[in-house]
Design a protein around this motif. Structure first.
Motif, PDB file in Angstrom:
ATOM      1  N   PHE A  96       0.618  -0.958   0.037  1.00 53.72           N
ATOM      2  CA  PHE A  96       0.009   0.094  -0.054  1.00 53.72           C
ATOM      3  C   PHE A  96       1.065   1.355  -0.130  1.00 53.72           C
ATOM      4  CE2 PHE A  96      -3.386  -2.555   1.403  1.00 53.72           C
ATOM      5  CZ  PHE A  96      -5.005  -2.116   0.214  1.00 53.72           C
ATOM      6  N   GLY A  97       1.148   1.942  -1.106  1.00 51.52           N
ATOM      7  CA  GLY A  97       2.060   3.291  -1.445  1.00 51.52           C
ATOM      8  C   GLY A  97       0.768   4.443  -0.589  1.00 51.52           C
ATOM      9  N   PRO A  98       0.845   5.482  -0.991  1.00 50.17           N
ATOM     10  CA  PRO A  98       0.032   6.404  -0.747  1.00 50.17           C
ATOM     11  C   PRO A  98      -1.143   7.026  -1.772  1.00 50.17           C
ATOM     12  CG  PRO A  98       2.747   7.632  -0.298  1.00 50.17           C
ATOM     13  CD  PRO A  98       2.424   6.449  -0.768  1.00 50.17           C
ATOM     14  N   ASP A  99      -0.995   6.658  -3.063  1.00 47.60           N
ATOM     15  CA  ASP A  99      -1.983   6.481  -3.687  1.00 47.60           C
ATOM     16  C   ASP A  99      -3.077   5.763  -3.100  1.00 47.60           C
ATOM     17  OD1 ASP A  99      -0.510   8.223  -4.761  1.00 47.60           O
ATOM     18  OD2 ASP A  99       0.396   7.425  -6.434  1.00 47.60           O
ATOM     19  N   ASP A 100      -2.326   3.973  -3.095  1.00 49.43           N
ATOM     20  CA  ASP A 100      -3.320   3.325  -3.092  1.00 49.43           C
ATOM     21  C   ASP A 100      -4.466   3.619  -1.641  1.00 49.43           C
ATOM     22  OD1 ASP A 100      -1.926   1.569  -5.517  1.00 49.43           O
ATOM     23  OD2 ASP A 100      -0.476   1.126  -3.869  1.00 49.43           O
ATOM     24  N   ALA A 104      -3.608   2.974   9.489  1.00 48.84           N
ATOM     25  CA  ALA A 104      -4.711   2.299  10.034  1.00 48.84           C
ATOM     26  C   ALA A 104      -6.263   3.342  10.297  1.00 48.84           C
ATOM     27  CB  ALA A 104      -4.011   2.988  10.957  1.00 48.84           C
ATOM     28  N   GLU A 105      -6.156   4.142   9.778  1.00 50.35           N
ATOM     29  CA  GLU A 105      -7.371   4.246   9.379  1.00 50.35           C
ATOM     30  C   GLU A 105      -7.767   4.023   7.518  1.00 50.35           C
ATOM     31  OE1 GLU A 105      -4.478   6.166   9.381  1.00 50.35           O
ATOM     32  OE2 GLU A 105      -5.216   7.632  11.281  1.00 50.35           O
ATOM     33  N   LEU A 106      -8.104   3.614   6.790  1.00 53.23           N
ATOM     34  CA  LEU A 106      -8.296   2.857   5.592  1.00 53.23           C
ATOM     35  C   LEU A 106      -8.534   1.334   6.130  1.00 53.23           C
ATOM     36  CD1 LEU A 106      -8.359   2.070   3.039  1.00 53.23           C
ATOM     37  CD2 LEU A 106      -5.711   1.733   2.948  1.00 53.23           C
ATOM     38  N   VAL A 107      -7.394   0.610   7.438  1.00 56.80           N
ATOM     39  CA  VAL A 107      -7.580  -0.594   7.610  1.00 56.80           C
ATOM     40  C   VAL A 107      -8.975  -0.449   8.724  1.00 56.80           C
ATOM     41  CG1 VAL A 107      -7.231  -2.720   9.517  1.00 56.80           C
ATOM     42  CG2 VAL A 107      -5.397  -1.557   7.148  1.00 56.80           C
ATOM     43  N   HIS A 108      -9.015   0.333   9.751  1.00 57.64           N
ATOM     44  CA  HIS A 108      -9.991   0.264  10.766  1.00 57.64           C
ATOM     45  C   HIS A 108     -11.231   0.579   9.734  1.00 57.64           C
ATOM     46  CE1 HIS A 108     -12.830   2.340  13.607  1.00 57.64           C
ATOM     47  NE2 HIS A 108     -12.459   1.505  14.013  1.00 57.64           N
ATOM     48  N   ASP A 115      -1.202  -6.027   2.715  1.00 61.56           N
ATOM     49  CA  ASP A 115      -2.394  -6.690   1.344  1.00 61.56           C
ATOM     50  C   ASP A 115      -2.791  -7.300   2.697  1.00 61.56           C
ATOM     51  OD1 ASP A 115      -1.362  -5.232  -0.582  1.00 61.56           O
ATOM     52  OD2 ASP A 115       0.017  -6.806  -1.366  1.00 61.56           O
ATOM     53  N   LEU A 116      -1.993  -8.647   3.883  1.00 65.16           N
ATOM     54  CA  LEU A 116      -2.769  -9.447   4.251  1.00 65.16           C
ATOM     55  C   LEU A 116      -3.371  -8.976   5.410  1.00 65.16           C
ATOM     56  CD1 LEU A 116      -3.422 -12.318   4.753  1.00 65.16           C
ATOM     57  CD2 LEU A 116      -1.342 -12.390   6.388  1.00 65.16           C
ATOM     58  N   GLU A 117      -3.326  -7.733   6.092  1.00 62.29           N
ATOM     59  CA  GLU A 117      -3.909  -6.900   6.633  1.00 62.29           C
ATOM     60  C   GLU A 117      -5.744  -6.164   6.833  1.00 62.29           C
ATOM     61  OE1 GLU A 117      -3.277  -2.810   9.844  1.00 62.29           O
ATOM     62  OE2 GLU A 117      -2.120  -3.279   8.233  1.00 62.29           O
ATOM     63  N   PHE A 118      -5.003  -6.095   5.849  1.00 62.59           N
ATOM     64  CA  PHE A 118      -6.217  -5.340   4.765  1.00 62.59           C
ATOM     65  C   PHE A 118      -7.378  -6.363   4.324  1.00 62.59           C
ATOM     66  CE2 PHE A 118      -9.289  -3.625   1.692  1.00 62.59           C
ATOM     67  CZ  PHE A 118      -9.428  -2.193   2.073  1.00 62.59           C
ATOM     68  N   ALA A 119      -7.138  -7.194   3.910  1.00 66.67           N
ATOM     69  CA  ALA A 119      -7.827  -8.878   3.694  1.00 66.67           C
ATOM     70  C   ALA A 119      -8.459  -9.414   4.466  1.00 66.67           C
ATOM     71  CB  ALA A 119      -6.964  -9.261   2.851  1.00 66.67           C
ATOM     72  N   LEU A 120      -8.135  -9.262   5.818  1.00 69.78           N
ATOM     73  CA  LEU A 120      -8.322 -10.151   6.767  1.00 69.78           C
ATOM     74  C   LEU A 120      -9.509  -9.022   7.806  1.00 69.78           C
ATOM     75  CD1 LEU A 120      -4.992 -11.276   8.613  1.00 69.78           C
ATOM     76  CD2 LEU A 120      -7.243 -12.729   7.529  1.00 69.78           C
ATOM     77  N   ALA A 121      -9.427  -7.687   7.209  1.00 68.56           N
ATOM     78  CA  ALA A 121      -9.657  -6.846   8.042  1.00 68.56           C
ATOM     79  C   ALA A 121     -11.069  -6.387   7.372  1.00 68.56           C
ATOM     80  CB  ALA A 121      -9.022  -5.517   7.681  1.00 68.56           C
ATOM     81  N   CYS A 122     -11.369  -7.650   6.378  1.00 66.99           N
ATOM     82  CA  CYS A 122     -12.509  -7.621   5.008  1.00 66.99           C
ATOM     83  C   CYS A 122     -13.751  -8.105   5.490  1.00 66.99           C
ATOM     84  CB  CYS A 122     -12.202  -8.024   3.725  1.00 66.99           C
ATOM     85  SG  CYS A 122     -11.916  -6.543   3.008  1.00 66.99           S
ATOM     86  N   SER A 123     -14.836  -8.522   5.188  1.00 63.83           N
ATOM     87  CA  SER A 123     -15.850  -9.352   5.335  1.00 63.83           C
ATOM     88  C   SER A 123     -15.527 -10.597   5.295  1.00 63.83           C
ATOM     89  CB  SER A 123     -17.330  -9.151   4.309  1.00 63.83           C
ATOM     90  OG  SER A 123     -18.013  -7.664   5.187  1.00 63.83           O
ATOM     91  N   SER A 153       2.715 -13.466   8.610  1.00 59.54           N
ATOM     92  CA  SER A 153       3.549 -12.490   9.503  1.00 59.54           C
ATOM     93  C   SER A 153       2.297 -11.531  10.233  1.00 59.54           C
ATOM     94  CB  SER A 153       4.156 -11.566   8.302  1.00 59.54           C
ATOM     95  OG  SER A 153       3.370 -10.787   7.709  1.00 59.54           O
ATOM     96  N   PRO A 154       3.767 -11.116  11.458  1.00 56.02           N
ATOM     97  CA  PRO A 154       2.412 -10.100  12.816  1.00 56.02           C
ATOM     98  C   PRO A 154       3.159  -8.456  12.085  1.00 56.02           C
ATOM     99  CG  PRO A 154       5.277 -10.981  12.459  1.00 56.02           C
ATOM    100  CD  PRO A 154       4.914 -11.917  11.918  1.00 56.02           C
ATOM    101  N   PHE A 155       2.448  -8.094  11.004  1.00 54.01           N
ATOM    102  CA  PHE A 155       2.834  -6.949   9.911  1.00 54.01           C
ATOM    103  C   PHE A 155       0.873  -6.158  11.138  1.00 54.01           C
ATOM    104  CE2 PHE A 155       1.362  -3.452   7.524  1.00 54.01           C
ATOM    105  CZ  PHE A 155       2.428  -2.788   7.033  1.00 54.01           C
ATOM    106  N   GLY A 156       1.485  -5.096  11.452  1.00 51.35           N
ATOM    107  CA  GLY A 156      -0.144  -3.751  11.785  1.00 51.35           C
ATOM    108  C   GLY A 156      -1.073  -5.404  13.037  1.00 51.35           C
ATOM    109  N   GLY A 157      -2.032  -4.915  12.793  1.00 52.70           N
ATOM    110  CA  GLY A 157      -3.101  -5.620  12.881  1.00 52.70           C
ATOM    111  C   GLY A 157      -3.465  -7.222  12.691  1.00 52.70           C
ATOM    112  N   ALA A 158      -3.026  -6.790  11.721  1.00 55.08           N
ATOM    113  CA  ALA A 158      -2.831  -8.241  11.337  1.00 55.08           C
ATOM    114  C   ALA A 158      -3.036  -9.407  12.152  1.00 55.08           C
ATOM    115  CB  ALA A 158      -1.838  -9.149  10.568  1.00 55.08           C
ATOM    116  N   TYR A 159      -2.294  -9.676  13.245  1.00 56.27           N
ATOM    117  CA  TYR A 159      -2.640 -10.160  14.391  1.00 56.27           C
ATOM    118  C   TYR A 159      -4.033 -10.979  15.025  1.00 56.27           C
ATOM    119  CZ  TYR A 159      -1.780 -12.944  18.671  1.00 56.27           C
ATOM    120  OH  TYR A 159      -2.003 -13.371  20.101  1.00 56.27           O
ATOM    121  N   ALA A 160      -4.078  -9.283  15.080  1.00 54.86           N
ATOM    122  CA  ALA A 160      -5.723  -9.423  16.271  1.00 54.86           C
ATOM    123  C   ALA A 160      -6.494  -9.814  15.248  1.00 54.86           C
ATOM    124  CB  ALA A 160      -5.786  -7.477  16.369  1.00 54.86           C
TER     125      ALA A 160
END
Length: 234
Positions: A49-53, A93-97, A122-130, A143-150
């Motif tokens: 995820f770059g800034p544009d993404d 973080a705001e995007l994932v939330h 990418d995995l963190e965002f995917a896990l955040a989806c429905s 991998s333990p990236f960001g909120g992926a573990y939660a």
């Protein structure tokens, strides 16, 4: 703008199975509206995820809250390997939330559609989806990236999530389905939207049940903004 208007999109691409498919955006992210399927597909063509993404996906989420499509497909169209290194991109973080709580604030079911290696943001965002759907060749590196573990711990338990992430398990799409982390594995592989449209046609009649189920799940297991921010070291 209403969902059915579609007047601000850049280009009409094709008609597929009665669904008008439009495209808008740049080389990194494209957005197609399928009014007859009450759905939107947002495709990201590069890993990470770059800034544009972040801006593009954020805009799609905001529009979904207003337009309320039945399905919002986040198509991770890249097939190259991603990076597990945590980025410093503001707004992730705001995007994932926002993605995690979309179903609690609307009836839109957000689907992460994986085509290649899903790791890091990418995995963190995917896990955040429905839900997660995937092509057979997709892989998921835990991998333990960001909120992926939660997000993972909410689905399979803390002990299993900890072991999987410390071991950096790399799971196939079918293994993800066996662990109930992926709901759907497409039968074939393609560069277009055929598999996604087939998925939408099969699941449109289940939309109300899916929406109620995932909303109840999110209400039982909420994702506090502070948790996601803390996971990103913000």
């Amino acid at each position: 703008m209403t969902f059915d208007a579609g007047l601000d999109v850049a280009e009409h691409i094709k008609t597929d199975g009665g669904a008008r498919v439009f495209s808008a955006g740049d080389d990194k992210v494209s957005v197609r509206r399928l009014p007859e399927l009450s759905s939107v597909i947002a495709s990201k063509w590069t890993a990470g995820f770059g800034p544009d993404d972040i801006v593009a996906f954020g805009d799609v989420l905001e529009e979904a809250l207003d337009e309320n499509p039945k399905f919002l497909i986040f198509d991770f169209a890249h097939r190259s390997a991603g990076s597990a290194t945590q980025s410093e991109n503001d707004g992730l973080a705001e995007l994932v939330h926002t993605a995690a709580n979309l179903i609690a604030n609307s009836s839109t079911v957000a689907v992460a559609w994986a085509r290649g290696d899903m790791v890091g943001a990418d995995l963190e965002f995917a896990l955040a989806c429905s839900m997660i759907a995937a092509e057979p060749c997709a892989t998921f590196t835990l991998s333990p990236f960001g909120g992926a573990y939660a997000f993972l711990a909410r689905k399979i338990g803390m002990a299993r999530a900890e072991r999987a992430m410390l071991d950096r398990e790399r799971l196939s799409a079918h293994a993800m389905r066996d662990m109930l982390l992926a709901r759907h594995v497409a039968e074939g592989i393609g560069d277009g939207d055929d598999a996604i449209i087939e998925f939408l046609n099969k699941n449109l009649r289940r939309h109300n049940a899916l929406s109620h189920m995932y909303r109840a799940q999110r209400l039982v297991m909420p994702v506090p903004y502070e948790l996601v921010r803390a996971a990103h070291g913000a």
